[in-house]
Design a protein around this motif. Sequence first.
Motif, PDB file in Angstrom:
ATOM      1  N   PHE A  89       0.808  -1.228   0.000  1.00  0.00           N
ATOM      2  CA  PHE A  89       0.000   0.000   0.000  1.00  0.00           C
ATOM      3  C   PHE A  89       0.843   1.282   0.000  1.00  0.00           C
ATOM      4  O   PHE A  89       0.287   2.379   0.035  1.00  0.00           O
ATOM      5  CB  PHE A  89      -0.921   0.025   1.230  1.00  0.00           C
ATOM      6  CG  PHE A  89      -1.795  -1.202   1.361  1.00  0.00           C
ATOM      7  CD1 PHE A  89      -2.803  -1.447   0.440  1.00  0.00           C
ATOM      8  CD2 PHE A  89      -1.601  -2.108   2.394  1.00  0.00           C
ATOM      9  CE1 PHE A  89      -3.611  -2.570   0.556  1.00  0.00           C
ATOM     10  CE2 PHE A  89      -2.399  -3.238   2.514  1.00  0.00           C
ATOM     11  CZ  PHE A  89      -3.412  -3.471   1.590  1.00  0.00           C
ATOM     12  N   GLY A  90       2.159   1.132   0.028  1.00  0.00           N
ATOM     13  CA  GLY A  90       3.013   2.322   0.079  1.00  0.00           C
ATOM     14  C   GLY A  90       2.951   3.049   1.413  1.00  0.00           C
ATOM     15  O   GLY A  90       3.289   4.224   1.509  1.00  0.00           O
ATOM     16  N   ALA A  91       2.497   2.362   2.452  1.00  0.00           N
ATOM     17  CA  ALA A  91       2.365   2.998   3.774  1.00  0.00           C
ATOM     18  C   ALA A  91       3.730   3.099   4.448  1.00  0.00           C
ATOM     19  O   ALA A  91       4.553   2.185   4.344  1.00  0.00           O
ATOM     20  CB  ALA A  91       1.417   2.163   4.644  1.00  0.00           C
ATOM     21  N   VAL A  92       3.971   4.225   5.100  1.00  0.00           N
ATOM     22  CA  VAL A  92       5.253   4.413   5.788  1.00  0.00           C
ATOM     23  C   VAL A  92       5.036   4.584   7.287  1.00  0.00           C
ATOM     24  O   VAL A  92       3.989   5.053   7.730  1.00  0.00           O
ATOM     25  CB  VAL A  92       6.042   5.625   5.234  1.00  0.00           C
ATOM     26  CG1 VAL A  92       6.516   5.362   3.811  1.00  0.00           C
ATOM     27  CG2 VAL A  92       5.214   6.895   5.292  1.00  0.00           C
ATOM     28  N   VAL A  93       6.071   4.211   8.043  1.00  0.00           N
ATOM     29  CA  VAL A  93       5.983   4.287   9.502  1.00  0.00           C
ATOM     30  C   VAL A  93       6.097   5.740   9.948  1.00  0.00           C
ATOM     31  O   VAL A  93       7.034   6.444   9.572  1.00  0.00           O
ATOM     32  CB  VAL A  93       7.089   3.432  10.157  1.00  0.00           C
ATOM     33  CG1 VAL A  93       7.087   3.610  11.666  1.00  0.00           C
ATOM     34  CG2 VAL A  93       6.930   1.966   9.781  1.00  0.00           C
ATOM     35  N   ASP A  94       5.124   6.151  10.744  1.00  0.00           N
ATOM     36  CA  ASP A  94       5.077   7.523  11.263  1.00  0.00           C
ATOM     37  C   ASP A  94       5.729   7.599  12.637  1.00  0.00           C
ATOM     38  O   ASP A  94       6.285   8.623  13.017  1.00  0.00           O
ATOM     39  CB  ASP A  94       3.594   7.923  11.366  1.00  0.00           C
ATOM     40  CG  ASP A  94       3.405   9.402  11.601  1.00  0.00           C
ATOM     41  OD1 ASP A  94       3.558  10.154  10.632  1.00  0.00           O
ATOM     42  OD2 ASP A  94       3.110   9.786  12.753  1.00  0.00           O
ATOM     43  N   HIS A  95       5.649   6.508  13.394  1.00  0.00           N
ATOM     44  CA  HIS A  95       6.132   6.529  14.785  1.00  0.00           C
ATOM     45  C   HIS A  95       6.394   5.091  15.230  1.00  0.00           C
ATOM     46  O   HIS A  95       5.644   4.184  14.893  1.00  0.00           O
ATOM     47  CB  HIS A  95       5.032   7.149  15.673  1.00  0.00           C
ATOM     48  CG  HIS A  95       5.388   7.214  17.130  1.00  0.00           C
ATOM     49  ND1 HIS A  95       6.133   8.242  17.666  1.00  0.00           N
ATOM     50  CD2 HIS A  95       5.100   6.377  18.162  1.00  0.00           C
ATOM     51  CE1 HIS A  95       6.282   8.035  18.973  1.00  0.00           C
ATOM     52  NE2 HIS A  95       5.663   6.911  19.290  1.00  0.00           N
ATOM     53  N   ARG A  96       7.469   4.907  15.986  1.00  0.00           N
ATOM     54  CA  ARG A  96       7.754   3.585  16.591  1.00  0.00           C
ATOM     55  C   ARG A  96       7.997   3.769  18.060  1.00  0.00           C
ATOM     56  O   ARG A  96       8.615   4.746  18.475  1.00  0.00           O
ATOM     57  CB  ARG A  96       9.001   2.964  15.948  1.00  0.00           C
ATOM     58  CG  ARG A  96       8.670   2.088  14.773  1.00  0.00           C
ATOM     59  CD  ARG A  96       9.923   1.430  14.266  1.00  0.00           C
ATOM     60  NE  ARG A  96      10.066   0.111  14.843  1.00  0.00           N
ATOM     61  CZ  ARG A  96      10.406  -0.959  14.128  1.00  0.00           C
ATOM     62  NH1 ARG A  96      10.654  -0.855  12.837  1.00  0.00           N
ATOM     63  NH2 ARG A  96      10.540  -2.130  14.703  1.00  0.00           N
ATOM     64  N   GLU A  97       7.535   2.808  18.846  1.00  0.00           N
ATOM     65  CA  GLU A  97       7.701   2.940  20.304  1.00  0.00           C
ATOM     66  C   GLU A  97       7.580   1.571  20.971  1.00  0.00           C
ATOM     67  O   GLU A  97       6.784   0.733  20.543  1.00  0.00           O
ATOM     68  CB  GLU A  97       6.607   3.893  20.845  1.00  0.00           C
ATOM     69  CG  GLU A  97       6.773   4.261  22.306  1.00  0.00           C
ATOM     70  CD  GLU A  97       5.839   5.406  22.734  1.00  0.00           C
ATOM     71  OE1 GLU A  97       5.470   6.266  21.880  1.00  0.00           O
ATOM     72  OE2 GLU A  97       5.467   5.422  23.923  1.00  0.00           O
ATOM     73  N   VAL A  98       8.357   1.377  22.023  1.00  0.00           N
ATOM     74  CA  VAL A  98       8.171   0.216  22.894  1.00  0.00           C
ATOM     75  C   VAL A  98       7.357   0.697  24.093  1.00  0.00           C
ATOM     76  O   VAL A  98       7.725   1.700  24.715  1.00  0.00           O
ATOM     77  CB  VAL A  98       9.522  -0.371  23.360  1.00  0.00           C
ATOM     78  CG1 VAL A  98       9.315  -1.442  24.418  1.00  0.00           C
ATOM     79  CG2 VAL A  98      10.300  -0.924  22.176  1.00  0.00           C
ATOM     80  N   VAL A  99       6.226   0.018  24.365  1.00  0.00           N
ATOM     81  CA  VAL A  99       5.419   0.366  25.533  1.00  0.00           C
ATOM     82  C   VAL A  99       5.647  -0.753  26.564  1.00  0.00           C
ATOM     83  O   VAL A  99       5.034  -1.818  26.498  1.00  0.00           O
ATOM     84  CB  VAL A  99       3.916   0.525  25.180  1.00  0.00           C
ATOM     85  CG1 VAL A  99       3.121   0.987  26.391  1.00  0.00           C
ATOM     86  CG2 VAL A  99       3.745   1.520  24.036  1.00  0.00           C
ATOM     87  N   GLU A 100       6.587  -0.490  27.466  1.00  0.00           N
ATOM     88  CA  GLU A 100       7.042  -1.509  28.425  1.00  0.00           C
ATOM     89  C   GLU A 100       5.896  -2.029  29.285  1.00  0.00           C
ATOM     90  O   GLU A 100       5.796  -3.226  29.549  1.00  0.00           O
ATOM     91  CB  GLU A 100       8.147  -0.901  29.302  1.00  0.00           C
ATOM     92  CG  GLU A 100       9.429  -1.667  29.439  1.00  0.00           C
ATOM     93  CD  GLU A 100       9.617  -2.896  28.559  1.00  0.00           C
ATOM     94  OE1 GLU A 100       9.102  -3.976  28.947  1.00  0.00           O
ATOM     95  OE2 GLU A 100      10.288  -2.822  27.523  1.00  0.00           O
ATOM     96  N   SER A 101       4.996  -1.115  29.721  1.00  0.00           N
ATOM     97  CA  SER A 101       3.900  -1.501  30.617  1.00  0.00           C
ATOM     98  C   SER A 101       3.001  -2.567  29.997  1.00  0.00           C
ATOM     99  O   SER A 101       2.417  -3.386  30.705  1.00  0.00           O
ATOM    100  CB  SER A 101       3.059  -0.273  30.973  1.00  0.00           C
ATOM    101  OG  SER A 101       2.617   0.368  29.794  1.00  0.00           O
TER     102      SER A 101
END
Length: 158
Positions: free
Chosen positions: A51-63
């Motif tokens: 789809f040509g989608a790109v990553v806007d944000h990456r994060e590890v949510v430890e909780s």
Amino acid sequence: MGITTRRPGEEDDAVQTDQSGQVRPLLTEIDHIAIAVPDLGEAIDYYRETFGAVVDHREVVESDGVEEALLKVAESYVQLLTPTRDDSTVAKWLEKRGGPGIHHVGYRVADCAEALDSVKAQGFRVLDEQPRPGSRGTTVAFIHPKDALGTLIELVQE
Ligand code: V0V
Ligand code: CO
């Protein structure tokens, strides 16, 4: 359980009105559709190549024991989620289901505490007694899927 009917004119805790008496829905937009996957890199590649989608944000949510990649679609996100540890509820969900799929829906709300209180006042089970931090600086609270038409719901305040 969850479904109730009301007669016309009966009190309805969930309906909020503004000063002019107009109904003000608690859910304002779809914030994200969360898709749980065993391999985050493969899932990102799939969305990019197809789809040509790109990553806007990456994060590890430890909780929550998850890593996410957010792909923006108009004003909403696709939240690709993968477990970071074996005891994560998402690891358990993937194991039980046997593969990737829609894990939850995040609805945007103006005020997470207000929306959560409204859900609790109607007697529905929640997974967070108080709003708590979500990813990208949001404030979130989850509603139990067994009290929400089989869908895990996340209330998201930006
Ligand atoms: C479990 N069930 C689900 C479900 N997970 N139904 C719909 N959607 C899901 N995602 C069903 C399951 O099939 C069982 O039904 C029943 O609920 C009890 O599930 P369980 O396998 O015993 O699992 P539990 O109780 O250990 O955990 C399920 C819950 C848990 C929903 C309570 O996942 C939870 O607390 N979730 C909230 C936090 C979360 O999901 N964090 C990850 C995303 P039967 O088989 O008995 O009929 S974090 C995130 O999105 C963030 C931070 C963000 O967006 O900012
Ligand atoms: Co989410």
